[in-house]
Design a protein around this motif. Structure first.
Motif, PDB file in Angstrom:
ATOM      1  N   GLN A 100      25.445  35.946  39.433  1.00  0.00           N
ATOM      2  CA  GLN A 100      24.444  36.346  38.440  1.00  0.00           C
ATOM      3  C   GLN A 100      23.262  35.387  38.383  1.00  0.00           C
ATOM      4  O   GLN A 100      22.338  35.597  37.611  1.00  0.00           O
ATOM      5  CB  GLN A 100      25.073  36.417  37.040  1.00  0.00           C
ATOM      6  CG  GLN A 100      26.427  37.076  36.951  1.00  0.00           C
ATOM      7  CD  GLN A 100      26.351  38.557  36.652  1.00  0.00           C
ATOM      8  OE1 GLN A 100      25.273  39.094  36.476  1.00  0.00           O
ATOM      9  NE2 GLN A 100      27.485  39.220  36.633  1.00  0.00           N
ATOM     10  N   SER A 287      25.478  38.642  46.143  1.00  0.00           N
ATOM     11  CA  SER A 287      24.544  39.363  45.275  1.00  0.00           C
ATOM     12  C   SER A 287      23.260  39.705  46.037  1.00  0.00           C
ATOM     13  O   SER A 287      22.551  40.633  45.678  1.00  0.00           O
ATOM     14  CB  SER A 287      24.235  38.557  44.016  1.00  0.00           C
ATOM     15  OG  SER A 287      23.260  37.580  44.256  1.00  0.00           O
ATOM     16  N   TRP A 291      26.077  43.231  47.632  1.00  0.00           N
ATOM     17  CA  TRP A 291      25.946  44.045  46.429  1.00  0.00           C
ATOM     18  C   TRP A 291      25.030  45.251  46.645  1.00  0.00           C
ATOM     19  O   TRP A 291      25.205  46.291  46.017  1.00  0.00           O
ATOM     20  CB  TRP A 291      25.389  43.166  45.305  1.00  0.00           C
ATOM     21  CG  TRP A 291      25.484  43.789  43.954  1.00  0.00           C
ATOM     22  CD1 TRP A 291      26.605  43.915  43.200  1.00  0.00           C
ATOM     23  CD2 TRP A 291      24.429  44.374  43.207  1.00  0.00           C
ATOM     24  NE1 TRP A 291      26.312  44.533  42.013  1.00  0.00           N
ATOM     25  CE2 TRP A 291      24.980  44.822  41.993  1.00  0.00           C
ATOM     26  CE3 TRP A 291      23.065  44.552  43.429  1.00  0.00           C
ATOM     27  CZ2 TRP A 291      24.225  45.441  41.016  1.00  0.00           C
ATOM     28  CZ3 TRP A 291      22.310  45.175  42.465  1.00  0.00           C
ATOM     29  CH2 TRP A 291      22.883  45.617  41.271  1.00  0.00           C
ATOM     30  N   LYS A 303      29.483  44.131  39.051  1.00  0.00           N
ATOM     31  CA  LYS A 303      28.699  43.281  38.162  1.00  0.00           C
ATOM     32  C   LYS A 303      29.450  43.016  36.867  1.00  0.00           C
ATOM     33  O   LYS A 303      29.589  41.868  36.439  1.00  0.00           O
ATOM     34  CB  LYS A 303      27.364  43.972  37.844  1.00  0.00           C
ATOM     35  CG  LYS A 303      26.293  43.024  37.400  1.00  0.00           C
ATOM     36  CD  LYS A 303      25.171  43.751  36.752  1.00  0.00           C
ATOM     37  CE  LYS A 303      25.373  43.763  35.265  1.00  0.00           C
ATOM     38  NZ  LYS A 303      24.461  44.629  34.565  1.00  0.00           N
ATOM     39  N   PRO A 535      21.496  42.070  40.155  1.00  0.00           N
ATOM     40  CA  PRO A 535      22.408  42.401  39.053  1.00  0.00           C
ATOM     41  C   PRO A 535      21.846  42.076  37.676  1.00  0.00           C
ATOM     42  O   PRO A 535      21.950  42.868  36.745  1.00  0.00           O
ATOM     43  CB  PRO A 535      23.634  41.538  39.349  1.00  0.00           C
ATOM     44  CG  PRO A 535      23.580  41.264  40.797  1.00  0.00           C
ATOM     45  CD  PRO A 535      22.135  41.274  41.186  1.00  0.00           C
ATOM     46  N   ASN A 539      20.498  44.949  34.790  1.00  0.00           N
ATOM     47  CA  ASN A 539      21.178  44.855  33.508  1.00  0.00           C
ATOM     48  C   ASN A 539      20.192  45.012  32.356  1.00  0.00           C
ATOM     49  O   ASN A 539      20.364  45.825  31.459  1.00  0.00           O
ATOM     50  CB  ASN A 539      21.876  43.490  33.420  1.00  0.00           C
ATOM     51  CG  ASN A 539      22.715  43.359  32.187  1.00  0.00           C
ATOM     52  OD1 ASN A 539      23.260  44.346  31.707  1.00  0.00           O
ATOM     53  ND2 ASN A 539      22.829  42.166  31.668  1.00  0.00           N
TER      54      ASN A 539
END
Lengths: 544, 544
Positions: A100, A287, A291, A303, A535, A539
């Motif tokens: 993240q 990521s 991802w 995630k 991610p 979000n």
């Protein structure tokens, strides 16, 4: 005959009900975890509390209750296991942090993070060791040896990255978050090298080659761990892209990502590398490439499930530390001489404050020398927050202290018992008091950050250079005015250019290389222009 | 001095690297899991293989390699632990089964499932015990006692619900899936009661009250386990709805669902109930209420992460069973008398076939008596598949056999070694041979099911009565023609009405009650008209 049958079936029944004591303690733990989550939710809008403090307090209260029920025998229901911590709880936390993390912010501050994590930890460790050696002799703590003092230095120099994740918000203070958290990750590698180095070299024959050897070891460990993480991440991206795993099953993609992330950590442990560094870089690569290669529902699932696993592991750690704190056995030596124990804890807290100040401010100054624009520099107020936010000591310190000063969880010597109780006191005090004061301190020193969350996202989406990431943080009028003392130091522009050019060139070259060679092979998208599908960003926009 | 320091740091290094042997074995296991997933993906379109057989074969091959490398000492790297199996691997598998099960299909066949799971298991256990007692005496197996024979009956009567999940497809054959899997779940409760009953009653004084007592015990266990699961599920729905957990964090919702599901299992184990039944019903309630109360991204995350956890746990079990199968120690007794071992395994396989046939066909006939329309009846071809699909024995049988015939993983008596190797042979043979033949058998006996997947979803979306769920399965012309022998038995319509009315009335009352009282309190939607948002359906439409 009847007896034999009943013994057979009591065995079978034992099997189906398992060990009842461990079932009881697991029930209690799971129920407490649920309680922490619900209470954490209710206290979400409270400006002082955070989830780790809640868990710590709930753990301590439960410890008191268990203590009363067991008639003062014991306050915990699980024996602290380093394996549980290092093999199961830490990897998901660090992987999720890498997964993240804002990648540009992290790599932009890469040199500063390395300075803090490597040199800073050494400085802090040295100061704590020297200070403890001097003061503890006067306090009549007991027969501690040089090895113990070095261990004390290592134990209390370990910035707890788990606590940092809880008190600093990546969206509100991205620069501070990446600096303090990145330092914590590099910290681990430094500690491993420190231990290996002192173990393999004879301390009596100090000569200049030792420093060189130490440096070589550190570089090997850092590069090897990073490469292992990167390669595992790339392998996962390649497999998922090449075989198009998502064609048949979403679950296979998710399972493969989880298992390969864990595999990277275990491979590092297998090769005596730093698992924390490896799994952190594996998270970053995953990521960036993997991802983006999976299906839409796998993206959402990974995630959130990585975040959830990390969240539960963190609460578990704090709950346990809180519960273990009151274990009566360790405190019985202390009750004979409460003054010594209080003094020891205070000295350690003071040394932690001093040791951290001794490297944050000088190293920030060094780091600022390399920065071109005033906006990129670490202001004095930010330095104070960096200093403060890294003061917390947590489960890592506990695990190290248990390993050094106990034999399978028990203390027999008075000085060992005092060290254990002092560690517990330092961990509780630093987490609760320093932790409680971090949010208000940030609000006091950087009053605009709480509101700039929205604008950070907006601006970073539009911007094409990494620089603009820090604008919302440093661009406010108050900040600029307050930091005149730092910003007004004029250096020859040639030096500034020399120091800052490599970073920008490296970044440009990397982007070219990524587009031309990496992305066609490993998939992924979004590094150019500005990671629209990372991610964290998705979000904010879509899925919250 | 130098010695002391180095011992200190070797301790610290030990901490950071953990126990190296266990790290090696974890690496191997995680890497093998990844391998199984990739190979399973590549073999997805193969009509014979499934993931469990792949894992079993990979495990066996790895066992051979370890055996060669260790110089014939051992073929496995982890000692089989019943705790690992019952506390960590089984709960996610069963919870996910409850979470993804088609609820209407399950409750429609509730009585049949109870018949199969309770009465059927008793019949099967009795036949295997009696058969083994008679034949093993002639085979010169060794000094087995009545308790051992009863245990053999229990071990080999346990239908492995994990295998069933792998070979039967819920979308292709919903009726068969719910019958065979439901039977496996109820099976567990029956076994626990069986053990408790024999343990607490004196077998010498058999009188009529024992049967009554046994029935009472079973009803208590079944109802208490179910209620516990339902209550935990409802509590999670209530908390998440009332506090609106998703307002602040998606991760809290996911964590709370996972933890409360696990809590239900552990609470059942704590109260000596059937954890499998509890967690299964908790999964059903959570998918009906809780799942609808969380945010969109939590829904996707929970659906896929529960499925992934269950998937990984299943592969882990089969991998382990395959790896453990070649453990040399157990086979050394067998090499003295290979004939006895082959004969024992064959006898057990025969008894399993016989024992299952002895209750599937009579109980299906009984169950058909209660069904009104020919479409709802279990055709003879379906009975054959039910019989066949429940023949596989898996990790549950292994765990029970290890518990009964070994002392902490080791066998010293010849008869015990023979029983262990026979169990392994039966598990391997039944999973591989019976498992490989299940898919072709279904294709042979029910040729239309593979194509009717699409229409199942379409029709079930439009329909408002549970009956229509079975139309695509049983409505084809070939099926109806083939099942004339069953369907043409005409019974007085008054008996049919008497037997079938309660189910429909209960269903109507439940829907009224759900709309009027349950849904306003616990949230959830979709039971009326047709669950548009159930995890399985949404999967087919939107997220795959």
């Amino acid at each position: 005959m009847t007896f034999e049958i009943s013994s057979v079936f009591s065995k079978l029944q034992m099997l189906s009900t398992s060990d009842h004591a461990s079932v009881v303690s697991m029930n209690l733990f799971v129920a407490l975890l649920c309680g922490c989550i619900v209470i954490g939710h209710l206290l979400e809008e409270n400006r002082w509390m955070n989830e780790s403090i809640t868990a710590l307090l709930i753990g301590t209260s439960t410890g008191v209750i268990i203590l009363l029920f067991s008639g003062g025998k014991s306050s915990h229901i699980l024996v602290f296991s380093e394996d549980l911590f290092f093999i199961y709880l830490l990897p998901p936390i660090i992987f999720n942090a890498g997964f993240q993390v804002k990648k540009k912010q992290f790599f932009k501050n890469f040199m500063t993070i390395m300075l803090f994590g490597a040199i800073g930890t050494l400085i802090s460790c040295t100061i704590i060791t020297l200070g403890a050696t001097e003061i503890f002799k006067k306090l009549d703590v007991g027969p501690l040896e040089l090895g113990d003092y070095l261990a004390i230095g290592a134990i209390f120099a370990a910035t707890d990255s788990v606590c940092t994740l809880q008190v600093l918000n990546q969206d509100e203070t991205p620069l501070l978050y990446s600096l303090v958290f990145g330092e914590g990750v590099v910290n681990d590698a430094t500690s491993v090298v420190l231990f290996n180095a002192i173990q393999s070299f004879d301390l009596d024959q100090i000569d200049p080659t030792i420093a060189l050897h130490f440096l070589g070891n550190f570089l090997y460990l850092f590069i090897a761990s990073t490469m292992l993480g990167v390669l595992t991440g790339l392998l996962s991206a390649y497999i998922i892209k090449k075989l198009y795993i998502g064609r048949h099953s979403t679950d296979r993609e998710v399972a493969l990502m989880m298992l390969m992330a864990y595999l990277s950590y275990m491979l590092a442990e297998l090769s005596y590398l730093s698992g924390i560094l490896t799994v952190f870089f594996c998270g970053i690569v995953m990521s960036h490439y993997t991802w983006h290669n999976v299906t839409e529902s796998s993206r959402i699932t990974t995630k959130h499930s990585f975040a959830t696993l990390s969240f539960v592991a963190e609460i578990f750690i704090f709950l346990y530390v809180g519960m273990d704190a009151l274990d009566i056995e360790k405190w019985k030596f202390v009750s004979d001489s409460p003054g010594t124990s209080v003094a020891t804890s205070s000295v350690l807290l003071g040394l932690i404050l001093l040791g951290r100040a001794a490297f944050v401010f000088p190293l920030s100054f060094l780091s600022n020398l390399a920065k071109k624009s005033p906006n990129e520099k670490i202001s004095f107020r930010q330095q104070v927050i960096i200093w403060w936010a890294g003061l917390m000591r947590g489960a890592v310190s506990m695990a190290l202290a248990y390993n050094q000063f106990t034999m399978s969880g028990h203390t027999s010597l008075r000085c060992n018992a005092i060290m254990i109780t002092s560690t517990i006191t330092v961990v509780l005090f630093s987490t609760v008091v320093f932790g409680l004061m971090t949010k208000p301190l940030i609000r006091l020193l950087l009053p605009n950050t709480a509101h700039s969350k929205e604008s950070t996202i907006t601006i970073s989406t539009d911007a094409s250079t990494p620089k603009s990431f820090t604008v919302p943080l440093l661009g406010s009028a108050q900040d600029s005015e307050a930091d005149i003392d730092n910003h007004d130091i004029h250096r020859p522009s040639s030096i500034r250019a020399l120091l800052s050019t490599p970073t920008h060139t490296v970044h440009r070259l990397w982007r070219k290389f990524d587009d031309a060679f990496m992305r066609p092979v490993f998939g992924g998208r979004g590094f150019v222009p500005v990671e629209p599908g990372s991610p964290t960003e998705r979000n904010g926009h879509q899925w919250r």
